[in-house]
Design a protein around this motif. Structure first.
Motif, PDB file in Angstrom:
ATOM      1  N   HIS A 180       5.074  24.577 -38.710  1.00  0.00           N
ATOM      2  CA  HIS A 180       5.639  24.262 -37.470  1.00  0.00           C
ATOM      3  C   HIS A 180       5.391  24.811 -36.319  1.00  0.00           C
ATOM      4  CE1 HIS A 180       9.775  23.986 -39.567  1.00  0.00           C
ATOM      5  NE2 HIS A 180       9.053  23.165 -39.738  1.00  0.00           N
ATOM      6  N   GLN A 181       5.162  24.477 -34.556  1.00  0.00           N
ATOM      7  CA  GLN A 181       4.864  25.181 -33.675  1.00  0.00           C
ATOM      8  C   GLN A 181       4.652  26.718 -33.745  1.00  0.00           C
ATOM      9  OE1 GLN A 181       6.050  23.053 -30.375  1.00  0.00           O
ATOM     10  NE2 GLN A 181       6.160  25.144 -29.240  1.00  0.00           N
ATOM     11  N   ASP A 182       3.380  26.871 -33.532  1.00  0.00           N
ATOM     12  CA  ASP A 182       3.274  28.468 -33.337  1.00  0.00           C
ATOM     13  C   ASP A 182       3.071  28.797 -32.412  1.00  0.00           C
ATOM     14  OD1 ASP A 182       1.254  30.062 -34.914  1.00  0.00           O
ATOM     15  OD2 ASP A 182       0.161  29.856 -33.372  1.00  0.00           O
ATOM     16  N   VAL A 183       3.506  30.243 -32.860  1.00  0.00           N
ATOM     17  CA  VAL A 183       3.792  31.555 -31.324  1.00  0.00           C
ATOM     18  C   VAL A 183       2.919  32.503 -31.878  1.00  0.00           C
ATOM     19  CG1 VAL A 183       5.736  32.417 -29.921  1.00  0.00           C
ATOM     20  CG2 VAL A 183       6.428  30.454 -31.635  1.00  0.00           C
ATOM     21  N   SER A 184       2.176  32.787 -29.994  1.00  0.00           N
ATOM     22  CA  SER A 184       1.220  33.718 -30.665  1.00  0.00           C
ATOM     23  C   SER A 184       1.409  34.918 -28.752  1.00  0.00           C
ATOM     24  CB  SER A 184       0.012  33.235 -30.621  1.00  0.00           C
ATOM     25  OG  SER A 184      -0.745  32.475 -29.707  1.00  0.00           O
ATOM     26  N   LEU A 185      -0.028  35.602 -28.985  1.00  0.00           N
ATOM     27  CA  LEU A 185       0.152  36.316 -27.671  1.00  0.00           C
ATOM     28  C   LEU A 185      -1.027  35.988 -26.824  1.00  0.00           C
ATOM     29  CD1 LEU A 185       1.093  40.122 -29.104  1.00  0.00           C
ATOM     30  CD2 LEU A 185       2.994  38.228 -27.655  1.00  0.00           C
TER      31      LEU A 185
END
Length: 302
Positions: A180-185
């Motif tokens: 799915h859509q990736d989430v990071s910093l």
């Protein structure tokens, strides 16, 4: 097979090699200690930096404000039935920084770009504390409102001031397990680091738009560009230096009523008056009784 039953100081067998081996072992130990590579030194560095305790902001009016330090929590599954062996129901988890194995023991602060995961360690620390930051110039202390864009940043100094980032999934960049859509910093702010809070009930979102966001209540945190909600991937676990943790993505799970499922229900956790951080004393809440009124009431009864 012969077993040596004497100390190296006894000149029996390969006594010279045994003495040299002990000297080399001590030399390696002293070199690692000077470089800070001992496991106890790495553990101490981890506790003093990444896992250092952080005090959450106190919500005295029950709402979330700009500048507040909070955790983003997803409550565990309401249905605790274990339907298959080896698959446990989803537990309470918070969004936390997931640093690489090579950096986690040596880093003095969190460095971006960096991945995130859903940690079951619920105590507030540098790893899982975020600051609600304004985008439109609202001053710190003003209430965050439904539908208002904002940034989620890690804390200053050891937190690294990194922003929560997400973008549309592609063949080259997506979540590792769920795809799915990736989430990071990341370090730099942009439109891809903007989020907004939506009411948990889709039928009431128009009415609540512009109202203050309550703390410690379930809400939907949606990405401004892609309009996908922050989600806990309960079926996808990652192996991290802190154990097995849930994967975090930006994906909206809808039920048959077109409402978000529990995986999208997030809670902006803050401290409240009455907890361990700010205890409420009994004398602060006890009503004050006037002695004059009590004397007059007793005379009237007579």
């Amino acid at each position: 097979m012969s077993v040596r039953t004497y100390n190296p100081s006894v000149r029996v067998g390969n006594w010279n090699e045994d003495i040299q081996l002990e000297e080399d072992t001590l030399k390696d130990f002293l070199e690692k200690r000077d470089r800070g590579e001992l496991l106890i030194q790495k553990t101490h560095n981890l506790l003093e930096n990444i896992l250092k305790k952080v005090d959450l902001s106190i919500s005295r009016d029950g709402y979330v404000h700009f500048g507040d330090v909070a955790m983003i929590m997803n409550k565990g599954a309401k249905d605790r039935t274990k339907y298959s062996s080896g698959v446990d129901p989803r537990d309470d988890s918070v969004i936390a920084v997931n640093m690489a194995q090579s950096k986690v023991h040596e880093a003095k602060k969190i460095e971006g770009p960096c991945d995130i995961s859903g940690s079951k360690y619920l105590d507030p620390c540098v790893r899982n504390a975020f600051v609600v930051t304004s985008i439109d110039g609202s001053a710190n202390g003003e209430c965050l409102r439904y539908g208002q864009p904002f940034h989620l940043k890690t804390t200053e100094d050891k937190g690294g001031d990194l922003l929560l980032f997400s973008d549309r999934s592609t063949f080259q960049k997506s979540a590792k397990r769920s795809r799915h859509q990736d989430v990071s910093l990341v370090n730099e702010p942009s439109y891809l680091t903007q989020w907004q809070v939506l009411h948990i009930n889709p039928q009431l979102r128009m009415e609540f738009e512009g109202s203050p966001v309550p703390a410690n209540h379930s809400v939907i945190i949606s990405h401004c560009k892609t309009n996908h909600a922050l989600a806990i991937e309960q079926d996808c676990k990652l192996k991290t230096p802190f154990g097995h943790e849930y994967e975090i993505s930006s994906h909206t799970y809808l039920d048959s009523h077109k409402a978000e499922k529990e995986m999208n229900h997030m809670m902006i956790v803050m401290g409240v008056p009455g907890d361990n951080v700010y205890p409420v004393r009994c004398e602060d809440t006890a009503p004050v009784v006037s002695t004059e009124n009590t004397q007059m009431s007793t005379e009237n009864t007579r």
